[in-house]
Design a protein around this motif. Structure first.
Motif, PDB file in Angstrom:
ATOM      1  N   ARG A 333       0.855  -1.202   0.000  1.00 33.85           N
ATOM      2  CA  ARG A 333       0.000   0.000   0.000  1.00 33.85           C
ATOM      3  C   ARG A 333       0.880   1.237   0.000  1.00 33.85           C
ATOM      4  O   ARG A 333       2.005   1.208   0.525  1.00 33.85           O
ATOM      5  N   GLU A 366      -1.250  -2.944  -9.586  1.00 35.84           N
ATOM      6  CA  GLU A 366      -2.289  -2.029  -9.104  1.00 35.84           C
ATOM      7  C   GLU A 366      -1.752  -1.128  -7.984  1.00 35.84           C
ATOM      8  O   GLU A 366      -2.014   0.075  -7.958  1.00 35.84           O
ATOM      9  N   VAL A 367      -0.967  -1.715  -7.098  1.00 34.24           N
ATOM     10  CA  VAL A 367      -0.398  -0.909  -6.006  1.00 34.24           C
ATOM     11  C   VAL A 367       0.568   0.140  -6.588  1.00 34.24           C
ATOM     12  O   VAL A 367       0.641   1.272  -6.100  1.00 34.24           O
ATOM     13  N   GLU A 370      -1.411   2.989  -7.775  1.00 31.79           N
ATOM     14  CA  GLU A 370      -1.879   3.773  -6.626  1.00 31.79           C
ATOM     15  C   GLU A 370      -0.741   4.657  -6.089  1.00 31.79           C
ATOM     16  O   GLU A 370      -0.954   5.794  -5.673  1.00 31.79           O
ATOM     17  N   THR A 371       0.476   4.095  -6.140  1.00 33.40           N
ATOM     18  CA  THR A 371       1.614   4.734  -5.464  1.00 33.40           C
ATOM     19  C   THR A 371       2.200   5.927  -6.229  1.00 33.40           C
ATOM     20  O   THR A 371       2.450   6.983  -5.648  1.00 33.40           O
ATOM     21  N   PHE A 464      -8.351  -0.413 -11.612  1.00 29.35           N
ATOM     22  CA  PHE A 464      -8.820  -0.505 -10.221  1.00 29.35           C
ATOM     23  C   PHE A 464     -10.199  -1.168 -10.111  1.00 29.35           C
ATOM     24  O   PHE A 464     -10.729  -1.324  -9.025  1.00 29.35           O
TER      25      PHE A 464
END
Ligand code: FMN
Length: 490
Positions: A333, A366-367, A370-371, A464
């Motif tokens: 995350r 996906e992370v 997000e990052t 996502f």
């Protein structure tokens, strides 16, 4: 004095247990309760030759290290040892037949082809260990599926006659932006184990990450490297920090150029395929309500030393004991990426351990998506190197990761499968296929170098969206649908 097979065979129960390994006998009676894999698996070989079972799971110096010298009983005349021939079992006969009918290496055109071959020709236990993942294996399948939710926005009319996909990882120049990630127990797939991967990595000028739980010893893998070939160390942190410190210092002394601390495994996940493959052992007796320690599979058997107390407060200690760059492997995350930057580490691998730990962990890709926007917003994108692994099977997957901002990607299972099926030549071909795919796809996307890969080349709007969750195969297999017309009792 040389022992005979008949003498060794007399010591065949839990009160008096000898085994033969590599032509020498060992008294393991007192060691039975301490064996990390449980006593049962040893007792299966009590009085017999245990080499074949022992070899892939234990580095060569294990007996020297863990079994008192007084228990080393000496050489055995192997011509007097009666072995139960594996070839005689019907399963093994069928497997040998499948090996005889294996496709030619040249018939493998992509990384998934190696998986298809390996599945048919590997021994059941080895296939179970390599291919298994946690619980319903949803994350395993999602790792691959997530890449299918990213589409390209290629540029046209770009001069792509020369395409350069070399890059650097932690300061090392590599031919292509992938590395061979750490995967334990290489000898389950190939008699020579991880050194096969070392040789292929050298040929293609990519980096190999050496696993803590390799079948070869750490020094064997280091010695198999040539010239200025770069290797990294993957570290499982031992409850005994003195052991951890020794491993890290030794790796640094032997020239490792990166310390990848695995942070997603305070406990090993339940990999049921791996566990189940042990149930086929004739010696295993779960039906009788006995303890089932060996039924936990290879993974659990070898990992009981890992420290579940490892936490952020330990990072300064790692920084104090090594000058190697420190990379946290298994970050999931963006908040933890920010913490990693704060903790002063040089990199993170966004990874869920190939789906082998927490099922329903999100994919690395996906992370990553997000990052990176958060890091760019905070001006932190150059503070840390970001890697991802999990489900990468095509050069387009590598390109997608790089477009999103990864420095490189780790690839695990495909190289294990290529090695298990075709040895060095298989891994060599798998790496070459990726290079060929890379050249073609860089051209088609309109990027002549790694620097030109950027988020504008992709459409990630679906990434996502978890609407297309991988199929729940296990539940489907056990679900009894309504029978219509309804069956009536009596
Ligand atoms: N990760 C570790 O940090 N330490 C290990 O000892 C380790 N062993 C593994 C053994 C196998 C058979 C596999 C498949 C993975 C292992 N991993 C381990 C995870 C890999 O480093 C990596 O995260 C994962 O394999 C990437 O996914 P992929 O197999 O889809 O490429």
């Amino acid at each position: 004095m040389t022992l005979t097979g008949v003498e060794v065979a007399k010591h065949n129960d839990s009160k008096n247990c000898w085994v033969i390994i590599h032509g020498r006998a060992y008294d393991v009676t007192d060691f039975l309760p301490e064996h990390p894999g449980g006593p049962k698996i040893i007792l299966k070989y009590a009085g017999k030759d245990a080499t074949e079972e022992f070899e892939p799971i234990h580095p060569p110096d294990t007996l020297e290290k863990y079994l008192d010298k007084s228990k080393h009983l000496g050489p055995v005349d192997m011509t007097t040892v009666i072995t139960e021939k594996m070839e005689e079992s019907p399963d093994e006969k069928e497997r040998q037949q499948r090996i005889a009918e294996m496709p030619l290496l040249e018939q493998c055109y992509n990384l998934l082809d190696f998986e298809a071959v390996a599945r048919r020709i590997m021994k059941k236990g080895a296939w179970g260990y390599y291919s298994s993942a946690a619980d319903d294996e949803i994350t395993l399948r999602e790792n691959h599926a997530a890449f299918h939710r990213i589409w390209f926005r290629p540029k046209i009319l770009v001069d792509v006659e020369k395409v350069d996909f070399t890059t650097t990882m932690l300061g090392t120049k590599v031919d292509i932006p992938f590395y061979v990630t750490a995967t334990a127990l290489g000898k389950l797939g190939h008699v020579e184990g991880e050194v096969v991967l070392t040789r292929a990595a050298r040929k293609h000028n990519v980096i190999q990450m050496i696993p803590t739980l390799a079948s070869c010893s750490f020094d064997e893998i280091i010695d198999a490297a040539e010239g200025d070939q770069v290797q990294w160390l993957q570290l499982y942190v031992n409850k005994d920090r003195a052991i951890t410190q020794r491993i890290v210092e030794h790796a640094e002394k032997r020239g490792c150029k990166g310390l990848f601390i695995t942070v997603d495994a305070p406990q090993l996940g339940r990999r049921e395929k791996d566990m189940r493959s042990k149930f086929t052992d004739p010696g295993s007796n779960v039906q009788n309500g006995q303890q089932t320690d060996n039924s936990q599979g290879a993974a659990r058997a070898i990992s009981s030393f890992i420290d579940p107390r490892l936490c952020w407060a330990d990072i300064p200690w790692f920084r104090s004991i090594t000058k190697m760059p420190i990379i946290l492997k298994g970050v999931q995350r963006v908040e933890d990426v920010l913490k990693a930057i704060e903790a002063g580490v040089q990199g993170v691998v966004l990874s869920n351990h190939g789906g082998r730990q927490l099922d329903f962990a999100r994919s690395g890709i996906e992370v990553l998506a997000e990052t990176m926007p958060v890091l760019r917003e905070l001006g932190l994108e150059d503070k840390i190197e970001i890697y991802i692994d999990g489900g990468i099977r095509r050069a387009t997957d590598i390109i997608k990761a790089l477009c999103l901002g990864a420095k490189g990607v780790g690839i695990g299972r495909p190289f294990l499968y290529a090695m298990s099926a075709y040895g060095f030549d298989g891994v060599d071909r798998a790496m070459q296929l990726l290079k060929d795919e890379m050249e073609m796809n860089m051209r088609l996307i309109g990027a002549a170098s790694v620097e030109e890969l950027n988020p504008s080349l992709m459409d990630t709007r679906s990434l996502f969206n978890h609407g297309s969750t991988p199929a729940d195969n296990l539940a489907y297999a056990v679900y009894d649908p309504l029978v219509n017309p309804a069956q009536r009792a009596g």
